[in-house]
Design a protein around this motif. Structure first.
Motif, PDB file in Angstrom:
ATOM      1  N   ARG A 116       0.844  -1.207   0.000  1.00 29.25           N
ATOM      2  CA  ARG A 116       0.000   0.000   0.000  1.00 29.25           C
ATOM      3  C   ARG A 116       0.881   1.260   0.000  1.00 29.25           C
ATOM      4  N   GLU A 117       1.970   1.190   0.735  1.00 30.77           N
ATOM      5  CA  GLU A 117       2.904   2.326   0.805  1.00 30.77           C
ATOM      6  C   GLU A 117       3.587   2.554  -0.546  1.00 30.77           C
ATOM      7  N   MET A 118       3.953   1.457  -1.217  1.00 30.56           N
ATOM      8  CA  MET A 118       4.555   1.566  -2.553  1.00 30.56           C
ATOM      9  C   MET A 118       3.573   2.251  -3.512  1.00 30.56           C
ATOM     10  N   LYS A 119       2.300   1.882  -3.377  1.00 29.81           N
ATOM     11  CA  LYS A 119       1.261   2.495  -4.222  1.00 29.81           C
ATOM     12  C   LYS A 119       1.197   4.005  -3.978  1.00 29.81           C
ATOM     13  N   THR A 120       1.306   4.402  -2.691  1.00 32.05           N
ATOM     14  CA  THR A 120       1.258   5.829  -2.346  1.00 32.05           C
ATOM     15  C   THR A 120       2.461   6.576  -2.932  1.00 32.05           C
ATOM     16  N   VAL A 121       3.645   5.956  -2.875  1.00 37.06           N
ATOM     17  CA  VAL A 121       4.844   6.591  -3.458  1.00 37.06           C
ATOM     18  C   VAL A 121       4.626   6.846  -4.946  1.00 37.06           C
ATOM     19  N   LEU A 122       4.048   5.845  -5.637  1.00 34.86           N
ATOM     20  CA  LEU A 122       3.905   5.932  -7.099  1.00 34.86           C
ATOM     21  C   LEU A 122       2.744   6.810  -7.551  1.00 34.86           C
ATOM     22  N   TYR A 123       1.653   6.792  -6.800  1.00 32.30           N
ATOM     23  CA  TYR A 123       0.453   7.529  -7.222  1.00 32.30           C
ATOM     24  C   TYR A 123       0.217   8.813  -6.432  1.00 32.30           C
ATOM     25  N   GLY A 124       0.891   8.946  -5.277  1.00 35.56           N
ATOM     26  CA  GLY A 124       0.583  10.064  -4.392  1.00 35.56           C
ATOM     27  C   GLY A 124      -0.705   9.777  -3.631  1.00 35.56           C
ATOM     28  N   ASN A 125      -1.189  10.755  -2.889  1.00 39.29           N
ATOM     29  CA  ASN A 125      -2.465  10.601  -2.172  1.00 39.29           C
ATOM     30  C   ASN A 125      -3.183  11.945  -2.124  1.00 39.29           C
ATOM     31  N   SER A 126      -4.222  12.041  -1.315  1.00 37.86           N
ATOM     32  CA  SER A 126      -5.024  13.278  -1.283  1.00 37.86           C
ATOM     33  C   SER A 126      -4.215  14.478  -0.794  1.00 37.86           C
ATOM     34  N   GLU A 127      -3.118  14.181  -0.088  1.00 39.80           N
ATOM     35  CA  GLU A 127      -2.325  15.282   0.483  1.00 39.80           C
ATOM     36  C   GLU A 127      -1.094  15.652  -0.343  1.00 39.80           C
ATOM     37  N   ALA A 128      -0.598  14.716  -1.147  1.00 40.40           N
ATOM     38  CA  ALA A 128       0.651  15.008  -1.869  1.00 40.40           C
ATOM     39  C   ALA A 128       0.716  14.294  -3.212  1.00 40.40           C
ATOM     40  N   GLU A 129       1.319  14.970  -4.176  1.00 44.78           N
ATOM     41  CA  GLU A 129       1.569  14.381  -5.502  1.00 44.78           C
ATOM     42  C   GLU A 129       2.774  13.442  -5.399  1.00 44.78           C
ATOM     43  N   PRO A 130       2.913  12.469  -6.313  1.00 45.02           N
ATOM     44  CA  PRO A 130       4.112  11.627  -6.271  1.00 45.02           C
ATOM     45  C   PRO A 130       5.381  12.443  -6.540  1.00 45.02           C
ATOM     46  N   VAL A 131       6.480  12.066  -5.893  1.00 36.53           N
ATOM     47  CA  VAL A 131       7.763  12.752  -6.072  1.00 36.53           C
ATOM     48  C   VAL A 131       8.579  11.968  -7.103  1.00 36.53           C
ATOM     49  N   PRO A 132       8.928  12.580  -8.258  1.00 35.22           N
ATOM     50  CA  PRO A 132       9.622  11.843  -9.326  1.00 35.22           C
ATOM     51  C   PRO A 132      10.873  11.098  -8.866  1.00 35.22           C
ATOM     52  N   GLU A 133      11.659  11.720  -7.993  1.00 32.67           N
ATOM     53  CA  GLU A 133      12.903  11.069  -7.540  1.00 32.67           C
ATOM     54  C   GLU A 133      12.597   9.803  -6.728  1.00 32.67           C
ATOM     55  N   ALA A 134      11.580   9.883  -5.864  1.00 32.78           N
ATOM     56  CA  ALA A 134      11.197   8.700  -5.061  1.00 32.78           C
ATOM     57  C   ALA A 134      10.671   7.592  -5.979  1.00 32.78           C
ATOM     58  N   CYS A 135       9.901   7.971  -6.990  1.00 28.96           N
ATOM     59  CA  CYS A 135       9.376   6.978  -7.947  1.00 28.96           C
ATOM     60  C   CYS A 135      10.524   6.287  -8.683  1.00 28.96           C
ATOM     61  N   ALA A 136      11.536   7.074  -9.072  1.00 26.34           N
ATOM     62  CA  ALA A 136      12.686   6.514  -9.802  1.00 26.34           C
ATOM     63  C   ALA A 136      13.472   5.551  -8.917  1.00 26.34           C
ATOM     64  N   GLN A 137      13.661   5.944  -7.639  1.00 24.19           N
ATOM     65  CA  GLN A 137      14.399   5.059  -6.707  1.00 24.19           C
ATOM     66  C   GLN A 137      13.647   3.736  -6.516  1.00 24.19           C
ATOM     67  N   LEU A 138      12.334   3.857  -6.319  1.00 26.94           N
ATOM     68  CA  LEU A 138      11.520   2.657  -6.105  1.00 26.94           C
ATOM     69  C   LEU A 138      11.571   1.744  -7.340  1.00 26.94           C
TER      70      LEU A 138
END
Length: 338
Positions: free
Chosen positions: A47-69
């Motif tokens: 679920r946390e991986m999904k939040t990193v990739l898609y973001g949530n109601s409070e924050a957009e996904p961060v490109p650098e975090a998506c790339a690391q993941l």
């Protein structure tokens, strides 16, 4: 003092590594004391991986975090483990896994789609996903993942050129409506997304492919199968990339016979889709003599049929096409066979 010993926040790479370790517990015996606890942790991680990739109601996904993941995910066999373990995960976790895998197909690392490179090196995973149509519990999850994987042209080419392609004719006719529809959606994607690859496949595999297509799909006893098949046939033949295939298809008297039978269906939607293919037989300026003979022999019936053939809503293009077909059939002269 307490603040000095706060645990360091997990990086996206840590999250993937821990997920990989937790996946080992999926195969552990049910009596393993920590199994349930670890599976709960696994669900939370995914679920946390999904939040990193898609973001949530409070924050957009961060490109650098998506790339690391993404980089850590495809560095090792995380995708393989998730696919193999999926049948033993609960429904909610399966849904999350499917969404994570979908997103990762589109993530670039240093301008490369590394998911494509990974799948190229692990093509057997495609075989596993396709065989999922034989398992009611996971068919829709595997089917969804499969469609995301064939976004990559090289992966779609692998599936088209493999023996798996023949299996789809059976999957599309499975008694389970949802699974059959999902297989039909994947089949359509394979035959329409990557134009040059599809044209190459159809040219090389014309004989067996259309023999199966006609027999199993266009002449299926199942109404939905026939309707989907005739619509897809029109999409394939009327695509500019498939001109050579179209000319070959509309030069066959057996194909013409099948389309004329579909024109006689009681279903208006099948009739309309059949008409869009039938009009190509008529419009072909290089009709073989046997095609001309069939059209001439059935001229009166066809003209009578078209005089009453209408769409439910007004459609100017359809009316123009129909008028052209009627004109062409009316002016046909029998042609001697060479």
């Amino acid at each position: 003092m307490k603040g000095l010993f706060k645990s360091k926040p997990r990086t996206p790479a840590d999250l993937v590594r821990q997920t990989r370790e937790l996946l080992a517990y999926v195969e552990a015996p049910a009596r393993e004391p920590k199994r349930e606890e670890k599976l709960t942790e696994l669900a939370k991680n995914i679920r946390e991986m999904k939040t990193v990739l898609y973001g949530n109601s409070e924050a957009e996904p961060v490109p650098e975090a998506c790339a690391q993941l993404t980089q850590e995910f495809f560095k090792d066999n995380t995708l393989r483990l998730l696919i193999v373990c999926l049948p033993k995960l609960n429904l909610e976790v399966r849904k999350d896994v499917t969404q994570v895998v979908a997103n990762l197909q589109r993530q670039q690392v240093h301008s490369r789609l590394i998911a494509s490179d990974y799948l190229e090196a692990n093509r057997d995973l495609l075989d596993i996903l396709i065989a999922g149509y034989e398992n009611t519990d996971i068919a829709l999850h595997y089917g969804s993942m499969l469609r995301d994987c064939i976004r990559h042209q090289s992966i779609a080419r692998y599936v088209l050129e493999s023996d798996n392609m023949k299996k789809f004719f059976g999957y599309i006719q499975l008694p389970n409506f949802e699974i059959a529809s999902d297989a039909a959606a994947t089949f359509k994607e394979l035959l329409t997304r990557h134009k040059s690859t599809v044209a190459d496949f159809l040219n090389k595999n014309y004989d067996w492919f259309f023999a199966e297509y006609n027999k199993d799909l266009l002449e299926s006893p199942n109404y939905i199968t026939r309707r989907q098949a005739v619509k897809l046939l029109g999409d394939i033949l009327l695509d500019r990339s498939n001109v050579a295939v179209m000319m070959r298809y509309v030069s066959s008297k057996e194909n013409l016979r099948i389309l004329m039978n579909l024109l006689r269906e009681s279903s208006k939607s099948i009739q309309i889709e059949a008409f869009h293919v039938f009009k190509v037989f008529v419009a072909n300026q290089n009709k073989p003599p046997e095609i001309v003979s069939i059209l001439v022999a059935n001229r009166e019936k066809l003209l009578r049929f078209f005089s009453e053939f209408k769409t439910e809503k007004e459609d100017e293009q359809f009316d123009q096409d129909k008028a052209q077909v009627v004109k062409e059939i009316a002016s046909l002269e029998p042609r001697d066979r060479p």
